[in-house]
Design an enzyme around this catalytic site. Structure first.
Site, PDB file in Angstrom:
ATOM      1  N   ASP A   1      -3.096   0.251  -8.361  1.00  0.00           N
ATOM      2  CA  ASP A   1      -4.494  -0.290  -7.649  1.00  0.00           C
ATOM      3  C   ASP A   1      -4.737   0.144  -6.230  1.00  0.00           C
ATOM      4  O   ASP A   1      -5.773   0.000  -5.523  1.00  0.00           O
ATOM      5  CB  ASP A   1      -4.761  -1.834  -8.137  1.00  0.00           C
ATOM      6  N   HIS A   2      -3.713   0.726  -5.553  1.00  0.00           N
ATOM      7  CA  HIS A   2      -3.740   1.112  -4.268  1.00  0.00           C
ATOM      8  C   HIS A   2      -3.472   2.706  -3.702  1.00  0.00           C
ATOM      9  O   HIS A   2      -3.975   3.027  -2.734  1.00  0.00           O
ATOM     10  CB  HIS A   2      -2.881   0.387  -3.277  1.00  0.00           C
TER      11      HIS A   2
ATOM     12  N   HIS B   1       5.712  -8.922  -1.163  1.00  0.00           N
ATOM     13  CA  HIS B   1       4.625  -8.556  -2.342  1.00  0.00           C
ATOM     14  C   HIS B   1       5.468  -7.257  -3.043  1.00  0.00           C
ATOM     15  O   HIS B   1       5.734  -7.492  -4.312  1.00  0.00           O
ATOM     16  CB  HIS B   1       3.602  -8.103  -1.781  1.00  0.00           C
TER      17      HIS B   1
ATOM     18  N   HIS C   1      -7.948  -7.088  -1.443  1.00  0.00           N
ATOM     19  CA  HIS C   1      -8.599  -7.407  -2.587  1.00  0.00           C
ATOM     20  C   HIS C   1      -9.518  -8.621  -2.328  1.00  0.00           C
ATOM     21  O   HIS C   1      -9.554  -9.214  -1.238  1.00  0.00           O
ATOM     22  CB  HIS C   1      -7.637  -7.978  -3.653  1.00  0.00           C
TER      23      HIS C   1
ATOM     24  N   HIS D   1       1.314   0.300  -0.266  1.00  0.00           N
ATOM     25  CA  HIS D   1       2.247   0.215  -0.963  1.00  0.00           C
ATOM     26  C   HIS D   1       2.177   0.968  -2.465  1.00  0.00           C
ATOM     27  O   HIS D   1       1.071   1.425  -2.516  1.00  0.00           O
ATOM     28  CB  HIS D   1       2.600  -1.424  -1.292  1.00  0.00           C
TER      29      HIS D   1
ATOM     30  N   HIS E   1       1.695   0.184  -5.530  1.00  0.00           N
ATOM     31  CA  HIS E   1       0.913  -0.264  -6.694  1.00  0.00           C
ATOM     32  C   HIS E   1      -0.251   0.504  -7.076  1.00  0.00           C
ATOM     33  O   HIS E   1      -0.824   0.968  -6.199  1.00  0.00           O
ATOM     34  CB  HIS E   1       0.421  -1.731  -6.706  1.00  0.00           C
TER      35      HIS E   1
ATOM     36  N   ASP F   1      -1.658  -5.899   0.374  1.00  0.00           N
ATOM     37  CA  ASP F   1      -1.643  -7.275  -0.680  1.00  0.00           C
ATOM     38  C   ASP F   1      -0.367  -8.181   0.088  1.00  0.00           C
ATOM     39  O   ASP F   1       0.139  -9.050  -0.566  1.00  0.00           O
ATOM     40  CB  ASP F   1      -1.165  -6.970  -1.906  1.00  0.00           C
TER      41      ASP F   1
HETATM   42 FE    FE Z   1      -3.030  -4.816  -5.216  1.00  0.00          FE
HETATM   43 ZN    ZN Z   2       0.003  -4.671  -4.959  1.00  0.00          ZN
END
Ligand code: FE
Ligand code: ZN
Length: 234
Positions: free
Chosen positions: A55-56, A107, A164, A51, A53, A126
């Site tokens: 942090d990915h 999410h 995570h 996805h 975001h 996530d």
């Molecule tokens: Fe994340």
């Molecule tokens: Zn995320």
């Protein structure tokens, strides 16, 4: 097939290796991935993103330029350097493996997970965490519930690699919800020891998640929503 687990803060980056061919899942950053592939002589063919975001996806750009790999991810999302857009039911063939794309919103609207049926391995980003699930940021509780039901329908032995390391907090919440659940008690004890020794709590299995993950144990969408609400303020 070998799966290397890399950490970037509490994010997990996965490197699936077959012979010298590598596939990267959700590169939060590129550094550790590039260091690993250089050291081991791996060749990255594809990066699979769950996805949009940051942090990915933080390492996508650098990996694309350094490793000349193809970036694969959901359509209608802002993934840097995206080369191939995927939708539910698509199959990505890479490193001699087939990855089935499942679109699982909740999410985020664009969230997909990657399922390698022949190896019984699922990368959940996530959507599903060990003993928990992602926050509902873009979608609805009903969408997230339906997404989790699709994961629940996969075989018990499926290995779950999530986005995570939130497991300790998730299990503490799970025990708060179900104080008499022996499986949660046992798993919490084991995971505390792993975390103390800096050992990752992935992979889990669908079987273990059915016993210990309160969000998969909810009887219906209403119960699930209530759990999610309680976890948000936990
Ligand atoms: Fe994340
Ligand atoms: Zn995320």
């Amino acid at each position: 097939m070998n799966i290397k687990i890399l950490r970037s803060g509490d994010n997990y980056i996965y490197l699936i290796v077959v012979d010298k061919k590598a596939v990267v899942i959700d590169p939060a950053s590129a550094q550790s991935v590039l260091a690993t592939v250089r050291e081991s002589g791996f060749h990255i063919s594809h990066v699979l993103v769950t996805h949009h975001h940051f942090d990915h996806t933080g390492g996508c750009h650098e990996l694309k330029h350094a490793a000349h790999c193809e970036i694969v991810g959901p359509a209608q999302s802002s993934i840097p350097g995206l080369d191939r857009e995927v939708v539910d039911g698509d199959i990505i063939h890479t490193a001699d493996l087939d990855f089935e794309v499942m679109a699982l919103p909740g999410h985020t609207n664009d969230h997909v997970v990657y399922y390698c049926r022949e190896k019984s391995v699922l990368f959940t980003g996530d959507v599903l965490f060990v003993a928990g699930c992602g926050r509902i940021l873009e979608g609805t509780a009903m969408e997230m519930w339906n997404s989790l039901q699709r994961i629940l329908a996969l075989p018990d032995e499926t290995l779950v690699y999530c986005g995570h390391e939130y497991t300790l907090d998730n299990l503490e919440f799970a025990l708060h919800i179900e104080p008499n659940n022996i499986d949660i008690q046992d798993k919490l004890e084991i995971v505390r020891e792993w975390i103390d020794r800096d050992k990752p709590s992935v992979p889990s299995t669908i079987k273990v998640e059915k016993l210990t993950n309160p969000f998969l144990r909810a009887a219906n969408e209403k119960e699930f929503s209530e759990l999610r609400r309680r976890k948000n303020i936990w």
